[in-house]
Design a protein around this motif. Structure first.
Motif, short mmCIF file in Angstrom:
data_model
loop_
_atom_site.label_atom_id
_atom_site.label_comp_id
_atom_site.label_asym_id
_atom_site.label_seq_id
_atom_site.Cartn_x
_atom_site.Cartn_y
_atom_site.Cartn_z
N ASP A 29 29.05 29.74 41.99
CA ASP A 29 28.99 31.13 41.77
C ASP A 29 29.52 32.03 43.01
OD1 ASP A 29 28.09 32.83 39.67
OD2 ASP A 29 26.62 33.60 40.86
N PHE A 30 29.92 31.48 44.19
CA PHE A 30 30.61 32.29 45.15
C PHE A 30 31.48 31.54 45.78
CE2 PHE A 30 27.16 30.12 47.35
CZ PHE A 30 27.55 30.15 48.81
N ALA A 31 32.25 32.01 46.65
CA ALA A 31 33.36 31.74 47.52
C ALA A 31 33.86 32.49 48.84
CB ALA A 31 34.52 31.36 46.67
N LEU A 32 34.57 31.82 49.42
CA LEU A 32 34.87 32.63 50.87
C LEU A 32 36.10 32.69 50.67
CD1 LEU A 32 32.22 30.68 52.88
CD2 LEU A 32 32.61 32.93 53.11
N ALA A 33 36.75 33.84 51.63
CA ALA A 33 38.03 33.90 51.85
C ALA A 33 38.39 34.34 53.52
CB ALA A 33 38.88 34.96 51.32
N PHE A 34 39.31 33.79 54.01
CA PHE A 34 39.20 33.87 55.69
C PHE A 34 40.88 34.40 55.96
CE2 PHE A 34 36.42 30.43 55.00
CZ PHE A 34 35.32 30.81 55.89
N ASP A 35 40.79 35.41 56.79
CA ASP A 35 42.13 35.85 57.32
C ASP A 35 42.08 34.84 58.55
OD1 ASP A 35 44.12 37.08 58.62
OD2 ASP A 35 42.91 38.35 59.97
N PRO A 66 33.88 26.51 48.11
CA PRO A 66 35.17 26.53 47.98
C PRO A 66 35.50 27.79 48.93
CG PRO A 66 34.12 26.33 45.58
CD PRO A 66 33.09 26.66 46.77
N TYR A 67 36.81 27.77 49.33
CA TYR A 67 37.22 28.74 50.18
C TYR A 67 38.89 28.74 50.16
CZ TYR A 67 37.60 25.03 53.77
OH TYR A 67 37.94 24.08 54.59
N ILE A 68 39.60 29.84 50.55
CA ILE A 68 41.16 29.81 50.69
C ILE A 68 41.26 30.71 52.01
CG2 ILE A 68 41.43 29.87 48.35
CD1 ILE A 68 41.89 33.02 48.09
N PHE A 69 42.43 30.77 52.70
CA PHE A 69 42.82 31.46 53.58
C PHE A 69 43.85 32.47 53.03
CE2 PHE A 69 42.07 27.27 54.89
CZ PHE A 69 41.15 27.25 55.92
N PRO A 84 35.66 31.94 37.26
CA PRO A 84 35.95 32.67 38.47
C PRO A 84 34.55 32.96 39.27
CG PRO A 84 35.84 34.30 36.53
CD PRO A 84 35.91 32.86 35.81
N PRO A 85 34.42 33.03 40.49
CA PRO A 85 33.24 33.21 41.26
C PRO A 85 32.83 34.71 40.86
CG PRO A 85 35.19 33.36 42.64
CD PRO A 85 35.69 33.08 41.40
N SER A 86 31.48 34.84 41.16
CA SER A 86 30.85 36.02 41.03
C SER A 86 31.14 36.90 42.31
CB SER A 86 29.32 36.15 40.75
OG SER A 86 29.21 35.36 39.35
N THR A 87 30.89 36.28 43.35
CA THR A 87 31.40 36.99 44.61
C THR A 87 32.01 35.98 45.44
OG1 THR A 87 28.64 37.56 44.57
CG2 THR A 87 29.93 37.79 46.63
N VAL A 88 32.72 37.05 46.13
CA VAL A 88 33.87 36.37 47.04
C VAL A 88 33.68 37.14 48.51
CG1 VAL A 88 36.23 35.94 47.93
CG2 VAL A 88 35.55 35.91 45.44
N TYR A 89 33.48 36.36 49.39
CA TYR A 89 32.94 37.00 50.94
C TYR A 89 34.24 36.81 51.59
CZ TYR A 89 28.03 36.62 49.92
OH TYR A 89 26.83 36.89 49.41
#
Length: 436
Positions: free
Chosen positions: A85-91, A124-127, A347-352
């Motif tokens: 339900d959530f995921a992360l994205a990083f610079d 799950p996460y992306i850059f 799709p995720p509900s929240t992306v940090y």
């Protein structure tokens, strides 16, 4: 809408808006968002598969001393639970890396979201980086070595990655920036059929740049051509320029040309090819104690030069953060990565989103949150452009000391939401009420 506990239960997907547009996110009135017809409606499965297949190449590449380069695989021991339900994205620069070296907390942060946390949950996460100048595969290999873990091209976006969706529109293009021939290789890998570099033009006409001479290596790699038969249809600044004077001269020649013919000067100065930048960061974080100027500074310089020479305003088209198109692309990539690697087909509900630059990372995340069906939650760290004592024009929803604190905050917040049945009422001191 059907709800979920956040770990595997299905619910009705909430799709990111692919049609919304927000003009002039950053960099002044001369910056435009890429028009809708230039952006693909979806990230094609074939493209995602091609990017994913590059991961297999990592094991075939040896280190400089000839021994196999070992990276720690993230697939050897999967936790039993993956957050759906959530995921992360990083610079990257200023968040995970600084001056080519890992920030001390970076490796621990990625291990934390790969299951080494009190909850036993994998996220799950992306850059998403504005940096570029290399293929996504090469950037992933660099990051894998630096952080001692496997990073897949299927979870990586450079500033110029969305430009791959424009290869069918433009045939002959001028590509500027980066080291050596790397940006030409990137562009040709994206499918651009005829890629010209400033070196090609200087080799053909050495008096194009009176103060720049090609090195022996540059001369060897550059391709002489008949400029009288060449029509440059678009200009792409893929990475930071290594020679501002020479590159700006050649870009200005193209912009002032008649329909991309370098031998013909337009009388109206509005017949030249479009100019695209892979991002608009004016400054960025390096190993130096102060921020260094970046591509956004080159854009500002070009606009000033163009007006000084022609008397007209220069319109440019920007990719990268904080442009909405890049976040839409990131959302599509994240959904594809979750589906292909984690088998989560929604799709995720929240992306940090964790970033270090208020003007790009935070502004873009907050702006995209306003139009996205998913919540995009901005987290600002103090290890890059933003430093203690700064008062950002674009405040984040939450501020942390470093990326490890950021991922711990995100996971604790999600666990709190789960325990409260999906609702949480927290207010950040510099952002106001949080959206749920």
């Amino acid at each position: 809408m059907t709800t979920t506990d956040g770990f595997g239960a299905q619910k009705v997907p909430r799709l990111s808006s692919l049609d919304a547009r927000r003009a002039d996110l950053y960099g002044g009135p001369n910056v435009a968002i890429p028009p809708k017809h230039l952006m693909a409606s979806i990230l094609s499965h074939d493209t995602a598969q091609e990017m994913q297949m590059a991961t297999e190449q990592l094991s075939d590449i040896s280190s400089e001393d000839g021994s196999p380069q070992v990276v720690t695989s993230l697939t050897e021991e999967k936790p039993s639970i993956t957050a759906d339900d959530f995921a992360l994205a990083f610079d990257i620069d200023g968040v995970l890396m600084r001056g080519g070296e890992p920030i001390p907390e970076a490796a621990a942060a990625l291990k934390y979201i790969n299951g080494e946390n009190p909850y036993g949950v994998r996220v799950p996460y992306i850059f998403v980086t504005n940096g570029g100048g290399k293929t996504e595969e090469e950037r992933c290999l660099d990051l894998s070595r630096q952080l001692d873990l496997e990073v897949s091209p299927g979870q990586f976006i450079c500033g110029h990655t969305p430009m791959r969706e424009m290869a069918e529109k433009y045939h002959t293009v001028l590509v500027v920036g980066g080291e050596g021939e790397k940006c030409r290789i990137v562009a040709e890998g994206y499918g651009f059929k005829d890629v010209i570099t400033p070196g090609d033009i200087i080799k053909t006409r050495h008096d194009t740049t009176p103060f720049r001479k090609l090195t022996d290596e540059e001369y060897k790699n550059s391709r002489a051509r008949d400029l009288s038969l060449t029509t440059i249809e678009a200009i792409f600044v893929f990475a930071d320029s290594r020679d501002w004077a020479g590159d700006q001269q050649i870009i200005l020649d193209c912009l002032m040309s008649k329909e991309g013919h370098l031998g013909e000067r337009s009388q109206t100065f509005n017949e030249g090819p479009p100019l695209f930048f892979s991002h608009n960061d004016v400054v960025w974080s390096t190993s130096h104690e102060h921020t260094r100027i970046g591509m956004g500074a080159l854009r500002a310089s070009l606009e000033a030069l163009y007006k000084a020479v022609t008397g007209k305003e220069l319109s440019t088209i920007a990719f990268g953060k904080p442009q909405i198109g890049t976040y839409q692309f990131a959302m599509r990539l994240l959904q594809q990565w979750r589906k292909d690697y984690h088998e989560i087909n929604k799709p995720p509900s929240t992306v940090y989103f964790v970033g270090d630059t208020p003007e790009s990372d935070i502004r873009g995340t907050n702006e995209f949150n306003e139009i996205s069906d998913a919540t995009w939650y901005s987290i600002l760290v103090k290890t890059g452009v933003y430093q203690d004592g700064d008062t950002p024009v674009y405040p984040a929803k939450h501020t942390c000391n470093n990326v490890l604190d950021a991922v711990k905050f995100a996971m604790d917040r999600e666990m709190s939401k789960k325990n409260k049945g999906g609702a949480i009422d927290d207010i950040d001191s510099n952002a106001g009420p949080l959206r749920n």
